[in-house]
Design an enzyme around this catalytic site. Structure first.
Site, short mmCIF file in Angstrom:
data_model
loop_
_atom_site.label_atom_id
_atom_site.label_comp_id
_atom_site.label_asym_id
_atom_site.label_seq_id
_atom_site.Cartn_x
_atom_site.Cartn_y
_atom_site.Cartn_z
N LYS B 73 67.57 37.72 49.70
CA LYS B 73 66.68 37.26 48.64
C LYS B 73 66.03 38.48 48.01
O LYS B 73 65.72 39.46 48.71
CB LYS B 73 65.62 36.33 49.26
N SER B 148 61.98 28.34 46.72
CA SER B 148 62.24 29.48 45.87
C SER B 148 63.49 30.28 46.25
O SER B 148 63.96 31.07 45.44
CB SER B 148 61.04 30.42 45.89
N SER B 172 60.34 27.24 51.14
CA SER B 172 61.27 27.95 50.26
C SER B 172 62.62 28.31 50.87
O SER B 172 63.52 28.74 50.15
CB SER B 172 60.62 29.23 49.73
#
Lengths: 480, 479
Positions: B73, B148, B172
């Protein structure tokens, strides 16, 4: 009728702790490195970095707390103080808000007016910010550079109670605080270099009133004398306002050293809202009683205790005790010298006159100088034993100061030994008497002062080495 | 089965047998990326050079992830590689250091294929708050991947990487894993170092793996957990070998179903699918009972005070002074701060910074931040009490399956996507999301298993068992 006002002063003192590494990372705290040399991702606050507390910093804060007679917290924590400024890389300072390391202490100070106890509200830990360097003056600067070497250097903030009643007391408090921290050896305490910084809160109130008056916060005082001067100016300013029935406004004022006055920086309404909240990146600090006891064991005798003991144990005048204990190393030198020569007052005199003079002239500190207790003690003993005269001793001491050589070796090498051989002295004395018939006549006529002249002649002849007591006695016997 | 459809443990077997080389694996994944990335758009940046360098250095290494193509990420710091956090503010930011997890993956032999898309600073539930572009759900490209960590979940689901790391502050990792039909694990707070994870809400953030199955999740957990002296909140203890828990056995395991969760009006297909899965665990010998999590109804409210409060402080450092975006309106320092932040942050980030700043302001602190912290204590106690009697708590991961890109316009509606996941972060306990079925649109449904602090083992064991029973995880997207 004019009201009498009482001055109320409280001080906030920031001290840089002299740990090897910074408070939340491993960077060096050394002074004088190239700009931004002592930085890493943590202390420049790069995204994703986290603080890790330096244990030594807590040790030092506990020491300071204990020396100021504070309660050491069993449970303490860190908080974030949020504000934007280019020298603050995370835009928050890790500090302590409601649970400082130490609270509720006090320190005894002494001024010409007497002895006072000044309350210490709290001692808390925080990180220092970086340093902005502006091209030219700040208002006309074309650019600013930032040096983050200072960012993350550990600080303790020591907040006093509003217990001081005069600028002189404030100065005495600062002096005592500085001495105490120097004894603990946890800070350089150098106000000019910024390792000790002081802000003051000052207000006036009618004598007898309990409630505090409206205060001004005073900043930017860069020496002990500017603290005193700034406060004196501020007291006078506020008194004038009050005498003219004007109100004192709560504000932050800055001391302008050049103009010799305080200038308004910002009012109450412009005061920051720091939005303190607990620092989630650090776990709470639990300080075990064992840890505190361990630190307590290592505490040295503090300057105030030492001062009192020097007076009682060595019968020194208060003035001497004050000067000697003003510097930890000097106090140590004094006490150690006693084991070589047991006459405290003579040692004290010697240190305060000859030694301090040489230190000042050479701009050296006690620890950097070459004088040690053994050298000083044996030299004083040589004087006492009549091996050298007091006057010669000054020469010997200067040599010791310069080279670090032992006094006996200097005396030997330079042939400075006192002449106490009565045959040898008699020969010289006889010659001087023969050469100075006028003086002899004067003495015989009762003019005692002329003896001094003849002694001087003998000393001159022997380049100061003649034993002055013996010469004096001999002259009197021979001339009469 | 194509290589890009395989799991870590399947590929490892092939490499060990000598049927395939690490180079070929990476090549297969890059080919897959070439084929589908223009549709899915999982990545913010691809790091082919880095991957090749890692492959070159691999020969002498025999790490557990040797040759495994992974995605990170884009809020996980990678030395010399863009780490943008999905923000204009950090569009050009390359960290000079690696996050602890980055080092751990690298040391285990993983090959970094790229940095995955995300909601700006991890604030969002659809990855639509990325400054760069939308990511598309590989099961249906009209749909959002969740967020996210939407880029990480989509990349794993699409076979662009074999596994990825995400971060989970309020769901997330789990919510996008649920939407994308993959396995997402949020470990116990303090078991994975946060050093190098760009902070959103420090007391809630936790890094975790997104994988194709539970076994891979355990393998990744073995690599990333552990005490880190650079993170004071990282717990110093022995961490188990998580693969020891990969056993098909839930006999006597006590499972709680929180009434407060199932009472909420939410997607019926999701509810039925989760309850059906629970029934199968019961059939396999687990004891299932209804339980109560009374504080849960305040969790979302508390979360939207605590997380923005911390974020308002964590994101204050993006001021244009040292790195990142700087406004051209920089004639004085105040203007520079203001315009930099005005231009550099997107609307959701600004919304949360304002919320958080307000909640911490003098005069409001007690009413908001302090009260939220009290709720947090209650929720923690709720969970602690339940775990005295129960091994696990099961719920849906999210109240719905994936929603369409652009469908949710109201931020509050978006916040509700995290209603089942947020309490877990508030309590700091671990939780996994695994696929439990598909809805009538063919979109994956996620089931959440929550365990006690450091109860990762139990979670993995139950999840592994359920995965075997349901036998749906071999289903792959058609792109």
């Amino acid at each position: 009728m004019a009201t009498n006002y009482e001055t109320v002063i409280g001080l906030e003192v920031h001290l840089q702790l002299s740990t090897e590494s910074k408070i939340f990372c491993g960077c060096s705290t050394s002074f004088g490195a190239d700009p931004n040399e002592n930085t890493c991702p943590v202390c420049v606050g790069l995204p994703g970095t986290l603080p890790v507390l330096n244990k030594k910093v807590v040790d030092y804060a506990i020491m300071a707390g204990l020396a100021l007679n504070c309660e050491i917290a069993e449970y303490s924590k860190f908080d974030r103080k949020n504000y934007f400024y280019p020298d603050l890389p995370k835009a928050y300072q890790i500090s302590q808000y409601d649970l400082p390391v130490a609270q509720d202490g006090q320190i005894e100070i002494e001024t010409e007016e007497g002895i006072f106890n000044i309350g210490v509200t709290r001692v808390h830990l925080e990180e220092d910010a970086g340093k902005l360097i502006h091209e030219g003056t700040i208002d006309k600067s074309t650019g600013s550079l930032i040096d983050y070497n200072r960012g993350g250097i550990p600080l303790i903030e020591i907040v006093s109670e509003p217990d001081m009643r005069s600028p002189a007391q404030a100065r005495a408090y600062l002096t005592e605080l500085k001495k105490t921290m120097e004894y603990l050896d946890i800070s350089d305490c150098n106000m000019e270099e910024g390792s000790l910084r002081c802000d003051a809160n000052v207000s006036l109130r009618p004598v007898g009133q309990k409630e505090l008056g409206v205060k001004a916060e005073l900043k930017n005082m860069n020496s002990f004398s500017s603290v005193e001067k700034g406060l004196e100016y501020e007291v006078a300013r506020q008194k004038k306002l009050l005498d003219n029935n004007k109100e004192v406004v709560q504000e932050t004022r800055t001391w302008d050293e050049k103009l010799n006055k305080t200038i308004s920086m910002r009012g109450k309404e412009e005061a920051h809202d720091y939005r303190y909240f607990p620092e989630p990146d650090l776990v709470p600090l639990e300080i075990s009683r064992e840890w505190v006891a361990e630190i307590n064991e290592t505490l040295p005798e503090l300057p105030r205790e030492k001062y009192k003991r020097f007076i009682s144990e060595f019968s020194l005048p208060a003035y001497d005790a004050g000067v000697l204990t003003g510097d930890k190393e000097m106090a140590l030198l004094f006490e150690e010298t006693i084991s070589y020569f047991n006459d405290p007052k003579t040692i004290s005199n010697w240190i305060m006159s000859e030694y301090l003079r040489l230190l000042n002239e050479s701009e050296l500190t006690v620890s950097a100088s070459k004088i040690d207790a053994e050298g000083l003690g044996t030299m004083l003993k040589m004087v006492d034993d009549g091996v050298i005269s007091g006057k010669i001793a000054k020469t010997v001491f200067e040599k010791m100061f310069e080279t670090g050589d032992r006094p006996a070796a200097i005396v030997e090498e330079e042939g400075l030994k006192q002449i106490s051989d009565s045959d040898k002295l008699a020969e010289i004395v006889n010659r001087i008497i023969a050469d100075n018939p006028d003086a002899v006549e004067d003495i015989q006529a009762g003019k005692d002062r002329a003896i001094g002249y003849l002694v001087g002649q003998v000393m001159k002849e022997t380049r100061g080495k003649a034993n002055p007591g013996m010469v004096n006695k001999m002259l009197r016997e021979k001339v009469k | 089965m194509e290589i890009y459809e395989m799991t870590i443990h399947q590929i490892r077997k092939l490499i060990e047998k000598g049927d395939i080389t690490a180079q070929e694996v990476t090549e297969a994944y890059y080919n897959r990326i070439d084929n589908v990335e223009s549709d899915v758009k999982s990545f913010i940046s691809l790091t082919r050079e880095k991957a090749e360098a890692q492959l070159d250095n691999l020969s002498d290494k025999k790490g557990i992830l040797a040759g495994m193509p992974v995605g990170l990420k884009d809020n996980i710091s990678t030395e010399g590689i863009l780490t943008t956090c999905g923000s204009k503010m950090l569009e050009d930011y390359c960290p000079p250091y690696n996050a602890t997890v980055t080092n751990k993956l690298q040391d285990a032999g993983a090959i970094f294929l790229g940095k995955t898309n995300m909601d700006e600073f991890a604030m969002g539930s659809s990855t639509e708050n990325s400054f760069f572009h939308n990511t598309h759900n590989p099961w249906d490209l009209d749909y959002a991947p969740g967020g996210s960590s939407g880029g990480s979940a989509a990349a794993v689901a699409a076979g662009e990487v074999v596994a990825a790391l995400g971060s989970d502050t309020g769901g997330s990792i789990r919510q996008p894993a649920s939407y994308c039909g993959v396995v997402g694990f949020k470990p116990t707070y303090g078991s994975v170092s946060r050093y190098g994870l760009v902070a959103f809400a420090s007391s809630l953030d936790q890094i975790g793996p997104i994988t194709k199955d539970v076994t891979d999740s355990a393998i990744m957990m073995n690599v990333i957990t552990g005490h880190d002296p650079h993170d004071s909140t990282s717990v110093n203890q022995d961490y188990p070998d998580y693969t020891d828990f990969l056993k098909e056995d839930v006999k006597g395991m006590k499972i709680g179903l929180p009434a407060e969760y199932f009472d909420i009006d939410f997607d019926n297909e999701v509810k039925e699918s989760v309850l059906a899965a629970v029934k199968k665990l019961e059939d396999a010998g687990a004891e299932v009972e209804e339980v109560h999590l009374t504080g849960a109804e305040y969790a979302l409210a508390a979360y939207y005070v605590i997380a923005p409060a911390e974020a308002s402080s964590n994101l204050a450092r993006y001021d244009g002074v040292r790195y990142g975006y700087r406004s051209e309106k920089d004639d004085d320092i105040k203007n520079m701060f203001t315009h930099t932040r005005h231009e550099g942050f997107g609307p959701e980030v600004k919304r949360r910074i304002m919320l958080g700043t307000y909640a911490l302001s003098s005069g409001y602190y007690d009413a908001f931040y302090l009260k939220a912290q009290k709720v947090r204590t209650i929720i923690k106690e709720d969970f602690d009490n339940l775990f005295k009697d129960y091994d696990l708590i099961i719920s849906p991961t999210a109240p719905t399956t994936a929603f369409k890109l652009g469908e949710k316009k109201d931020p509050l509606e978006m916040y509700h996507a995290d209603i089942f996941t947020v309490p877990v972060n508030i309590a700091g306990v671990p939780a996994i999301s695994i696929p439990a079925g598909f809805d009538s649109k063919g979109l994956p449904i996620g089931l959440q298993m929550i365990g006690p602090h450091f109860g990762e083992g139990k979670i993995l064991q139950a999840a592994y068992t359920l995965e075997k029973i349901l036998d749906i995880n071999k289903k792959r997207v058609k792109l």
